[in-house]
Design a protein around this motif. Structure first.
Motif, short mmCIF file in Angstrom:
data_model
loop_
_atom_site.label_atom_id
_atom_site.label_comp_id
_atom_site.label_asym_id
_atom_site.label_seq_id
_atom_site.Cartn_x
_atom_site.Cartn_y
_atom_site.Cartn_z
N PRO A 253 -49.49 11.22 -26.49
CA PRO A 253 -50.83 10.62 -26.34
C PRO A 253 -50.77 9.27 -25.65
O PRO A 253 -49.84 8.47 -25.89
N ASP A 254 -51.76 9.00 -24.82
CA ASP A 254 -51.75 7.77 -24.02
C ASP A 254 -51.79 6.53 -24.89
O ASP A 254 -51.21 5.50 -24.52
N ASN A 255 -52.42 6.59 -26.04
CA ASN A 255 -52.52 5.41 -26.90
C ASN A 255 -51.20 5.06 -27.58
O ASN A 255 -51.06 3.98 -28.16
N LEU A 256 -50.21 5.96 -27.50
CA LEU A 256 -48.89 5.68 -28.09
C LEU A 256 -47.89 5.15 -27.07
O LEU A 256 -46.76 4.81 -27.43
N LEU A 257 -48.30 5.07 -25.81
CA LEU A 257 -47.42 4.55 -24.76
C LEU A 257 -47.56 3.03 -24.67
O LEU A 257 -48.67 2.50 -24.72
N PRO A 258 -46.45 2.30 -24.52
CA PRO A 258 -46.52 0.84 -24.44
C PRO A 258 -47.01 0.39 -23.06
O PRO A 258 -46.37 0.64 -22.04
N LYS A 259 -48.13 -0.27 -23.03
CA LYS A 259 -48.70 -0.72 -21.75
C LYS A 259 -48.18 -2.10 -21.34
O LYS A 259 -48.35 -2.52 -20.20
N GLN A 260 -47.58 -2.81 -22.29
CA GLN A 260 -47.02 -4.13 -22.02
C GLN A 260 -45.53 -4.12 -22.35
O GLN A 260 -45.02 -3.21 -23.00
N ARG A 261 -44.85 -5.15 -21.89
CA ARG A 261 -43.42 -5.27 -22.18
C ARG A 261 -43.21 -5.42 -23.69
O ARG A 261 -43.83 -6.26 -24.34
N VAL A 262 -42.33 -4.59 -24.24
CA VAL A 262 -42.00 -4.65 -25.66
C VAL A 262 -41.03 -5.81 -25.88
O VAL A 262 -40.01 -5.93 -25.20
N THR A 263 -41.35 -6.67 -26.82
CA THR A 263 -40.48 -7.82 -27.10
C THR A 263 -39.69 -7.66 -28.39
O THR A 263 -38.74 -8.41 -28.64
N ARG A 264 -40.05 -6.65 -29.19
CA ARG A 264 -39.37 -6.45 -30.46
C ARG A 264 -39.34 -4.96 -30.79
O ARG A 264 -40.35 -4.29 -30.74
N ILE A 265 -38.15 -4.46 -31.11
CA ILE A 265 -38.00 -3.04 -31.41
C ILE A 265 -37.67 -2.80 -32.87
O ILE A 265 -37.97 -1.74 -33.42
N SER A 266 -37.05 -3.79 -33.53
CA SER A 266 -36.58 -3.58 -34.89
C SER A 266 -37.11 -4.64 -35.83
O SER A 266 -37.37 -5.77 -35.42
N ASN A 267 -37.23 -4.27 -37.11
CA ASN A 267 -37.60 -5.23 -38.14
C ASN A 267 -36.41 -6.09 -38.57
O ASN A 267 -36.60 -7.09 -39.26
N SER A 268 -35.22 -5.69 -38.18
CA SER A 268 -34.00 -6.39 -38.60
C SER A 268 -33.63 -7.47 -37.59
O SER A 268 -33.80 -7.30 -36.39
N SER A 269 -33.12 -8.56 -38.12
CA SER A 269 -32.61 -9.63 -37.26
C SER A 269 -31.09 -9.65 -37.26
O SER A 269 -30.46 -10.09 -36.30
N ALA A 270 -30.49 -9.19 -38.34
CA ALA A 270 -29.03 -9.10 -38.45
C ALA A 270 -28.63 -7.63 -38.41
O ALA A 270 -29.20 -6.81 -39.13
N PHE A 271 -27.66 -7.30 -37.57
CA PHE A 271 -27.24 -5.92 -37.39
C PHE A 271 -25.84 -5.75 -37.97
O PHE A 271 -24.85 -5.71 -37.25
N ALA A 272 -25.80 -5.67 -39.31
CA ALA A 272 -24.52 -5.55 -40.00
C ALA A 272 -23.94 -4.15 -39.79
O ALA A 272 -24.68 -3.16 -39.73
N SER A 273 -22.62 -4.10 -39.69
CA SER A 273 -21.95 -2.83 -39.42
C SER A 273 -21.33 -2.19 -40.65
O SER A 273 -20.96 -1.02 -40.62
N GLY A 274 -21.22 -2.94 -41.74
CA GLY A 274 -20.61 -2.39 -42.95
C GLY A 274 -19.11 -2.23 -42.80
O GLY A 274 -18.49 -2.76 -41.86
#
Length: 486
Positions: A253-274
């Motif tokens: 659906p067209d309303n689910l396509l990003p019309k502007q540049r995405v600046t954030r993809i994740s809610n996480s700021s730290a990407f721990a690997s375990g």
């Protein structure tokens, strides 16, 4: 005396049947130990609970992307095929499990025959229940085949999970590709507008005799280059949308396509690997290779069991009579029970060769398992290596953009003041445009890398972080635990 032998023979038959049903043995042998040379830590200093423990609905920040992912999980054809493969493997396991039990069937028939000792044909009727060629699993051949089917089923289920992880990562990155192709198109449009202004200015200066035709043609080169970029990014947008539609399995659906540049993809700021050991449990492709290794071990047990005699039982019970009206009367009941024995005497080494083949297959499965572990660690380390340096690269690129933009403004002012030629403006304009393009590419790479870290660590199986994922034990693990309890 006759009665004593009858009772003894009956006891032996019952004992043999009980032994077959309750005391069959597996001949698969010891399980090989993987030597994958696991590192004690990853290349980067990322620590803490693995980001893969987050469900994808908690990891991804944009609700539009989450809706697109849900559509893909419902409609993607590769994932649908993987799910159907699970159903197929499940039925195959059910068949293998059923083979451990007798198959009982009903039968009935009419036989009319003529013999030399009678003056007319004789008709006989029969009806009953029967057990056909039920194998007494003394050596665990049937059980080993069941274990192989179980491991194959579990490997197929893990392969489906691996397909889901890959699909979620591909959808997220294709969605980002659409977003940044749109951003690149916007930048190219702005650049084209600025270069058209420069072209019109130089043409006016040429028309009134201030400058030669050279600046006009130089400006025209930049205009046509920008026009080419505009057309190229329009193509990239269409291709990104086509890929997204393919991954989702329907028109997004067209309303689910990003019309502007995405600046954030994740809610996480730290990407721990375990811990490195977490990867063996979190990566379903590694788990699938482990199940396949266990299945190969079960095949060895089945092949070895074929070296020994096979005993099968065939029995029936019912009624038989030469007169249909007397078929179910007293005295018409008949029964039969007979074993059959298959003893391998001389097969030119075929059965022993099958054992060698199954042992070689196990070594191949072991090598594949070790490689899957090594490949998983390499993918994680590659993603973490990018993560470790992407911040410095972004900071440097932003400073480069500021510097080239300032240079372009100064060069344009000096040209308008008649101090410098248009060539310096053209060079500064190209540098500024290239720096802006490079910044967009790096920003996209940064977001793609966040998705890649999540994917390579095994994230994406769970929808929510609170969901519990339990990996069923393989047949080799069940055997190991059973031996410990003895």
């Amino acid at each position: 005396m006759q009665k004593v032998w009858s009772i003894s023979g009956r006891s032996i038959a019952v004992s043999a049947l009980a032994l077959a049903l309750t005391a069959c043995q597996s001949m698969r042998g010891p399980e090989p130990v993987a030597q994958a040379n696991l590192p004690t830590s990853y290349l980067s200093n990322a620590s803490g609970t693995s980001i893969a423990e987050q469900g994808y609905k908690d990891f991804f920040a944009d609700q539009r992307l989450l809706q697109v992912i849900d559509l893909a999980l419902t409609n993607n054809r590769d994932l649908r095929t993987a799910t159907l493969n699970i159903q197929r493997a499940q039925q195959q396991y059910q068949i293998a499990e059923n083979n451990q039990l007798p198959t009982i069937g009903a039968s009935g028939g009419i036989l009319r025959q003529d013999t030399l000792s009678t003056n007319k044909p004789i008709t006989s009727y029969n009806v009953g229940l029967g057990v056909t060629a039920y194998e007494l699993d003394f050596w665990g051949r049937v059980k080993s085949l069941k274990d192989n089917a179980l491991d194959s089923y579990l490997a197929t289920a893990s392969a489906r999970d691996a397909t889901q992880i890959s699909l979620i990562g591909q959808v997220a990155q294709a969605w980002l590709n659409y977003s940044f192709a749109t951003a690149q198109l916007k930048l190219a449009d702005q650049t084209l507008k600025a270069q058209l202004d420069s072209y019109n200015l130089n043409k006016k200066r040429f028309d009134v005799g201030i400058d030669s035709e050279v600046p006009v043609r130089q400006a025209q080169v930049s205009v046509e280059t920008a026009r080419n970029d505009v057309a190229n990014y329009k193509t990239q947008i269409a291709q990104a949308q086509n890929l997204l539609n393919l991954l989702v399995g329907q028109q997004v659906p067209d309303n689910l396509l990003p019309k502007q540049r995405v600046t954030r993809i994740s809610n996480s700021s730290a990407f721990a690997s375990g811990l490195p050991s977490d990867l063996l449990n979190n990566r379903p492709d590694v788990k699938a290779a482990e199940y396949k290794l266990s299945a190969a071990g079960a095949n060895i047990g089945a092949a070895k069991a074929r070296l020994f005699p096979t005993i099968s039982l065939t029995g029936s019970a019912g009624y038989a009579s030469t007169d249909l009206s007397d078929l179910f009367k007293s005295g018409a009941f008949v029964w039969s029970l007979g074993p059959s024995l298959d003893i391998p005497l001389w097969d030119w080494g075929t059965r022993k060769a099958n054992v060698k083949i199954s042992e070689t297959d196990q070594q191949i499965a072991l090598s594949d398992y070790e490689k899957s572990i090594q490949s998983a660690f390499r993918e994680v380390n590659d993603a973490l290596a990018t993560r470790q340096n992407i911040g410095d690269r972004l900071a440097a690129q932003k400073r480069l953009v500021d510097a080239t933009n300032t240079t372009y403004k100064l060069s344009n002012a000096r040209f308008r003041a008649g101090i410098d030629s248009f060539l310096s403006v053209l060079d500064a304009q190209r540098s500024s445009y290239a720096a802006e393009q490079g910044l967009l590419l790096l920003e996209q790479a940064n977001l793609n890398n966040q998705v890649e870290v999540y994917k390579t660590l095994g994230g994406g199986i769970k929808a929510n972080s609170s969901d519990q994922i339990v990996q069923p034990p393989s047949s080799s693990e069940l055997k190991y635990h059973a031996n410990d309890q003895k």
